[in-house]
Every structure is written in structure tokens, then in C-alpha cells.
Design a protein around this motif. Structure first.
Motif, mmCIF file in Angstrom:
data_model
loop_
_atom_site.group_PDB
_atom_site.id
_atom_site.type_symbol
_atom_site.label_atom_id
_atom_site.label_comp_id
_atom_site.label_asym_id
_atom_site.label_seq_id
_atom_site.Cartn_x
_atom_site.Cartn_y
_atom_site.Cartn_z
ATOM 1 N N LEU A 24 0.757 -1.049 -0.191
ATOM 2 C CA LEU A 24 -0.043 -0.014 0.059
ATOM 3 C C LEU A 24 0.799 1.333 0.143
ATOM 4 N N ARG A 28 5.056 6.252 -3.090
ATOM 5 C CA ARG A 28 5.271 7.819 -2.807
ATOM 6 C C ARG A 28 5.499 7.950 -1.330
ATOM 7 N N GLU B 110 0.201 -3.832 6.523
ATOM 8 C CA GLU B 110 -0.427 -3.730 5.149
ATOM 9 C C GLU B 110 0.336 -2.674 4.269
ATOM 10 N N THR B 111 1.070 -1.993 5.077
ATOM 11 C CA THR B 111 2.226 -0.994 4.374
ATOM 12 C C THR B 111 3.578 -1.710 3.724
ATOM 13 N N LYS B 194 -7.298 -7.738 3.722
ATOM 14 C CA LYS B 194 -7.070 -8.307 2.484
ATOM 15 C C LYS B 194 -8.373 -8.285 1.493
ATOM 16 N N ALA B 195 -9.383 -8.324 2.450
ATOM 17 C CA ALA B 195 -10.730 -8.587 1.608
ATOM 18 C C ALA B 195 -11.291 -7.031 1.165
ATOM 19 N N ARG B 198 -9.384 -3.564 -3.905
ATOM 20 C CA ARG B 198 -8.257 -2.713 -4.274
ATOM 21 C C ARG B 198 -8.671 -1.452 -4.797
ATOM 22 N N TYR B 201 -8.597 1.546 -2.807
ATOM 23 C CA TYR B 201 -7.257 2.259 -2.234
ATOM 24 C C TYR B 201 -6.997 2.912 -3.626
ATOM 25 N N ALA B 205 -6.205 6.900 -3.572
ATOM 26 C CA ALA B 205 -4.659 7.556 -4.102
ATOM 27 C C ALA B 205 -5.008 8.490 -5.070
ATOM 28 N N ALA B 209 -5.083 10.819 -0.814
ATOM 29 C CA ALA B 209 -5.263 10.533 0.774
ATOM 30 C C ALA B 209 -4.106 10.159 1.280
ATOM 31 N N LEU B 211 -2.045 7.873 4.179
ATOM 32 C CA LEU B 211 -2.224 6.661 4.782
ATOM 33 C C LEU B 211 -2.978 6.971 5.840
ATOM 34 N N ILE B 214 -6.678 7.059 4.941
ATOM 35 C CA ILE B 214 -7.162 5.745 4.448
ATOM 36 C C ILE B 214 -7.275 4.772 5.650
ATOM 37 N N GLN B 219 -9.864 1.639 6.072
ATOM 38 C CA GLN B 219 -9.686 0.440 6.769
ATOM 39 C C GLN B 219 -10.466 0.183 8.109
#
Lengths: 306, 305
Positions: A24, A28, B110-111, B194-195, B198, B201, B205, B209, B211, B214, B219
């Protein structure tokens, strides 16, 4: 690493997390925040792993070293001597406890999984009177924690002459209401009615349809049920504590706590408790890490989505 | 749900009945023996008592129906009632602490790329493979001056900490439970994350936004159902607190024989030899746990199927 291999056996994982998935915001993100994130995660990893590391180090020490040296570093390692002392203690009773634990967890979890599969399948695919009642009663079983049942089970099993036998541990271990719940959801979603009907037309009996078709389709859910049940039996303590008085029937957990309880009078047993804890933790910890993807699959199935 | 072609009457129907009996029977029999039977028997035991006969109670005894006497006695035992307070306080601290930690770790994971996230996750999950009593033995050593590197390091820094004190032992128990179960909850939450589709996101992006945004806007709201369910089961687990205090009892005098409700029931059954009172306490515990879980799940609208 298990997590890197995306298995074919887990079809219900979302396709979005394939191997090539980009982290994720990977492109950037400035590097300072990345450093903070990795530092925080490392700190957390230390918290979770240092106690296990301490145990591994302590298992190699003599009794003097256990009290006399810094806990996080080795001092005159003698793991072999400690293992010998552990496995020869009291005529090899630790080996006996290990075998008992394997028996309880192995047999209990396999039978519990098969029974959960057949019950879940029937509840999902057959219509009969009392089906909802059965399901509701099983659901109540899910919500009732095992520890609340230990004392009542002891009272009933004593009345039936079953306490202080292997059956006192095995029989309760063979029942997993959570497994039934999971299998019912999975069977309803994954086993196609058309397939069952086709097999019926071909003249297959209901039992055979279940054993050859449904069981295979339900495998991912069954692996999860098996793992959960295996670990919960392995970890069980309250039930054996109240049920068993013969130490030849003890599982490892109860055996170690019993050893620990005499350590005030017999200081040498402290070493046995430490080494025994280490030996008991290793197989399950390895299994936990190797099989972690199966836990995840099972967890998303467990009705967490609403 | 059910098959579109219900079995018809006649031989086919009978054959089906037999199949249902074979597939369902063994589980139901065992369920009756290990769930319904014990609860029923404990209920029966909880409304009877032993009456001594003769002037000094020496001329034998007989079993009599005593109604709710055992329940009244249980509710009059200060220790038993206080035990509920102890486990409630334990849950009030342990559950939010554990879930906050698990949520933070899951979001941070997740990052990272899959490879690194997998390594960390495995490390976090490892304590879940340590049985509760062994975790308690282990932390017992880590809390005891002499074997503990923690007290040694703190001592060098000039800090004296008593992990077994009257004011601290509950937090020492909280730590054991957090250590054991946080990693498991990380796994649950990662599965939920994970569900998340995508494209959510990607849209975020495009909007630029951060992190942080988000996490708060996408999340956390989407993993909320999983958090609620985990919280419920953790609270019910906390009510049943038993092995951890039992093991630490040897080291910590602050942990009394009736520190938690389960310890009380155990004491009545085995130390005080009063199975009828123990049965009443076990029934009270089971009812409280059942009502709590059912109530919570109703409250959050957990679906059955």
C-alpha cells in the motif's frame, strides 16, 4: 515462508492479494515514515519473541545458571543433560505425558472434524423436522465456553464412572460446535445441489455422496476445524485438571503445572519445568507458523463477514 | 440452503432418514453427553443438598431438595461476587488494549511488502502456539526476581517493580493474555484488510489521501465487524479466567482462592468439598457467559447463516 506461497487450496481468499500485490502506497511514501513503521513492528516482534527466546536459553542452563546468569544470554549450555533429566524423571513420565497429549489432541481433533463435517453437511443440505432446533442448540454450544463445562462434566462423568479415564478427555474433545457451524456455512456455499442430485441419479447412496464428494469439496474448512480443535485440546488444562487424578493419564500441560507446584519443596523440579515447557512449545510453535495461512482462510469463513 | 429436491416419501425417503441418522446421530449423541448432559446434571446438583441426621449429624445423611439455597449462598459469598468484578476489570483493560495493538500492527503490516509482512506476522503469531498454562509458567519466571531479565534490567536502571503485588498482579495477568492473543487477532484483522477491494485504495490514491486518512476512513470502518466479534469472544473468554491465575497463585499471594469466579467454583468442588454450591456457581457462570454472548451478538446484529 508459508505466507509467500499462495496456495491453490485456499480459493476463498480474495484474488486481490495475489503474489504480485504492491504494498500500500509503496511508491510515494517518504522513507522516514517507513523507518518508523519498521521500527515499531520490530519493537512489537521483540515483545512477542523475547519470552520464547528466554525459554529457549533457559532450557540450556543448569539450575545455578538459571538463577545466577543474565536471562537473555547463554551460560555453560547443557541442553542434552537437561533433556536427559527431563525424560528420565520419574521413570520417563514426561514421555508418557507427551504421548497422552498427542493421543488426546490427535484422535480428538480428527474425530471432531469428521463429525463436524457430517453434521454440518446434513444441516446444510437436508430438510428434516427439527433441523432448526438442532442448529440452534449447536449454536448455543458455540457460545458456551469450554471452561464453563469442565466442572459440570466432571460431576456427570463421575456419576457415570468415566472420570479419571482417557474417555473423560477424549469424549469432550470429539465435539466441536464451532466446527459444525463452520462446516454448515461452508457446505451450504461450496457443495452444489446439482452435483448431489447428479450423484443420486447415478444411484450413489447418501453416505457415499457425503464421503466421496462433499468431504473433498469441504477440505479447506475441514483443515481449519482440525487446526482449531487440535490446538484447543493441546492447550486444554481445566478439564484434565478436574477429571484426572492418575498422573499416568495427564497431558503435558497438567503434568508441568503439577511439577511446578512441588518446586517449592523440591527445587530441582524448576529445571524440569523450564526444559519441559520448552519441549512442549516447540512442536506447536512450528506448526503455528508453517500453517498460518490455513488459520487465516478459516477465520474469514467463520462468519466474521457480516 | 436445502436441496431443491427434497427426498420424496416411500423407500427413498426412508433411505434418506437412515442417512440423516447415520450422519447426524454420532454428533448428537456426543453433544448430549458432553454439553446438554453436564449442564443438566449441574442444574440438578445445584438444587439439592446433603442433610445430616441425628443430634450431632452422626446418624448418616440424606440428599434433599433445597430449591435455590445454593444460589442464595453463592450470591452471598463476597469472594465469588468480587471475582466477577475482577474479571470485568480484567476484560475492560485487556480487550481494548489487545485489539488496539492488533489493529495498529495489522495496519502497519499492510504498508509492507508481502514477504516482510509474512515474516513479522509469523513472529507475532508464535505466542498463540504456547498453551495458556505454559505461557503463565513462562511469564511467572519473567516476573520473578532471580530468573527474570526484566527485573534485572529494571533494577540496573534503579527501578523496583513487584509484578505480583496486590495492585500489579492483575496487570501482569493482562500482559500474559495480550501476549498470547494479540498476534492471533492481527491475523484475523489482516484477513479482513485483504478482503477490502483494491479499487477503494486506488480511488483514495487518486484523491491524494494520506495513509492516515486511508486507515481512519477506509480500513478501520471496514474491519469494524471483525473487531466487534473478536471483542465479544474475548470478553467471554475473560469471564472464564482460570489457568493463568491458578498457575501464578504459587508466586503471588495476592491471587486468592476466589480471585475469579471459576477459581471459586473449583475451590468449592475440590477444597471445600461442596459440590452442590460449586454446581450452582458453575451454572451461574454458564448463564452469565451465555447471556453476555447472546446479548452482544444480538446487539451487533450478527447473522446466523
Amino acid at each position: 515462508m508459508a505466507a509467500d506461497v499462495r496456495p491453490a487450496a485456499a480459493p476463498q481468499e480474495s484474488p486481490a492479494n495475489g503474489t504480485g500485490r504492491r504494498a500500500l502506497g509503496a511508491r510515494r511514501r517518504p522513507s522516514t515514515s517507513r523507518i518508523i513503521i519498521v521500527a515499531a513492528l520490530t519493537l512489537a516482534a521483540l515483545y512477542f519473541l523475547i519470552p520464547a527466546y528466554w525459554l529457549a536459553v533457559a532450557a540450556t542452563k543448569s539450575l545455578g545458571g538459571l538463577y545466577g546468569s543474565f536471562g537473555l544470554w547463554f551460560s555453560e549450555p547443557q541442553l542434552w543433560a537437561n533433556l536427559t533429566a527431563l525424560f528420565t524423571h520419574d521413570g520417563g513420565v514426561f514421555l508418557r505425558w507427551s504421548a497422552n497429549t498427542l493421543l488426546y489432541a490427535g484422535v480428538g481433533s480428527v474425530v471432531a472434524t469428521l463429525l463436524a463435517a457430517s453434521t454440518g453437511y446434513v444441516l446444510a443440505k437436508f430438510e428434516f423436522r427439527g433441523r432448526d432446533t438442532v442448529f440452534n442448540v449447536v449454536l448455543a454450544g458455540v457460545l458456551l465456553p469450554g471452561t464453563a463445562l469442565a466442572l459440570p462434566s466432571f460431576m456427570l462423568f463421575t456419576e457415570l464412572g468415566l472420570s479419571n479415564t482417557v474417555w473423560a478427555i477424549l469424549l469432550p474433545s470429539m465435539v466441536s460446535p464451532f466446527g459444525v457451524y463452520l462446516c454448515r456455512i461452508y457446505a451450504a456455499a461450496a457443495v452444489p445441489d446439482a452435483l448431489i442430485e447428479a450423484a443420486r441419479v447415478d444411484g450413489a447412496g447418501e453416505i457415499r455422496i457425503f464421503a466421496t464428494i462433499a468431504l473433498r469439496i469441504m477440505t479447506p474448512a475441514l483443515v481449519t476445524v482440525l487446526l482449531f480443535q487440535f490446538v484447543s485440546i493441546w492447550n486444554n488444562f481445566f478439564l484434565p485438571l478436574v477429571m484426572l487424578s492418575d498422573d499416568r493419564l495427564y497431558p503435558i500441560t497438567l503434568g508441568l503445572v503439577t511439577l511446578n507446584s512441588i518446586s517449592e519443596r523440591v527445587p530441582e523440579t524448576v529445571g524440569l519445568v523450564v526444559t519441559g515447557s520448552f519441549v512442549a512449545v516447540v512442536p506447536l510453535a512450528v506448526m503455528m507458523i508453517v500453517l498460518q495461512r490455513f488459520w487465516r482462510t478459516g477465520l474469514t469463513e467463520g462468519g466474521v463477514k457480516s | 440452503m436445502a436441496t431443491k429436491h427434497p427426498p420424496r416419501g416411500g423407500p427413498a425417503g426412508r433411505r434418506n432418514g437412515a442417512a440423516i441418522a447415520v450422519l447426524l446421530g454420532p454428533f448428537l449423541a456426543l453433544f448430549a453427553l458432553t454439553f446438554v448432559g453436564p449442564i443438566g446434571y449441574a442444574m440438578y446438583q445445584s438444587v439439592i443438598g446433603v442433610e445430616r441426621m441425628g443430634a450431632l449429624g452422626l446418624e448418616g445423611s440424606r440428599t434433599v431438595f433445597v430449591g435455590l439455597d445454593n444460589y442464595i449462598e453463592a450470591f452471598n459469598q463476597l469472594g465469588f461476587i468480587e471475582g466477577f468484578g475482577t474479571v470485568a476489570l480484567f476484560a475492560l483493560v485487556q480487550v481494548p488494549l489487545m485489539l488496539a495493538l492488533a489493529t495498529l500492527l495489522a495496519l502497519l503490516l499492510e504498508t509492507l511488502s508481502d514477504r516482510w509482512a509474512g515474516l513479522f506476522r509469523a513472529g507475532f503469531f508464535l505466542p498463540y502456539g504456547v498453551p495458556g498454562v505454559i505461557a503463565s509458567l513462562l511469564w511467572g519466571f519473567l516476573y520473578t526476581p532471580g530468573t527474570s531479565p526484566i527485573t534485572e534490567l529494571l533494577g540496573r536502571a534503579g527501578l523496583q517493580v513487584d509484578f505480583f503485588g496486590y495492585d500489579t498482579v492483575l496487570w501482569s495477568l493482562v500482559n500474559i493474555a495480550v501476549w498470547q492473543f494479540a498476534g492471533y487477532n492481527v491475523l484475523v484483522l489482516v484477513a479482513q484488510l485483504k478482503a477490502i477491494p483494491r479499487d477503494l485504495y486506488e480511488a483514495a490514491a487518486i484523491d491524494g489521501a494520506s495513509l492516515w486518512t486511508i486507515a481512519w476512513r477506509i480500513q478501520i470502518p471496514l474491519i469494524r465487524p471483525a473487531l466487534v466479534l473478536t471483542a465479544v469472544f474475548s470478553i467471554i473468554g475473560a469471564m472464564q479466567l482460570f489457568s493463568e491465575p491458578l498457575v501464578l497463585q504459587l508466586l503471588a499471594p495476592a491471587i486468592t482462592d476466589d480471585y475469579t469466579p471459576n477459581l471459586s467454583a473449583y475451590k468449592e468442588a475440590f477444597t471445600n468439598n461442596n459440590p452442590n454450591l460449586a454446581a450452582a456457581q458453575a451454572v451461574i457462570l454458564a448463564v452469565v457467559a451465555g447471556v453476555l454472548s447472546f446479548g452482544f451478538l444480538r446487539l451487533v446484529g450478527w447473522r446466523r447463516t
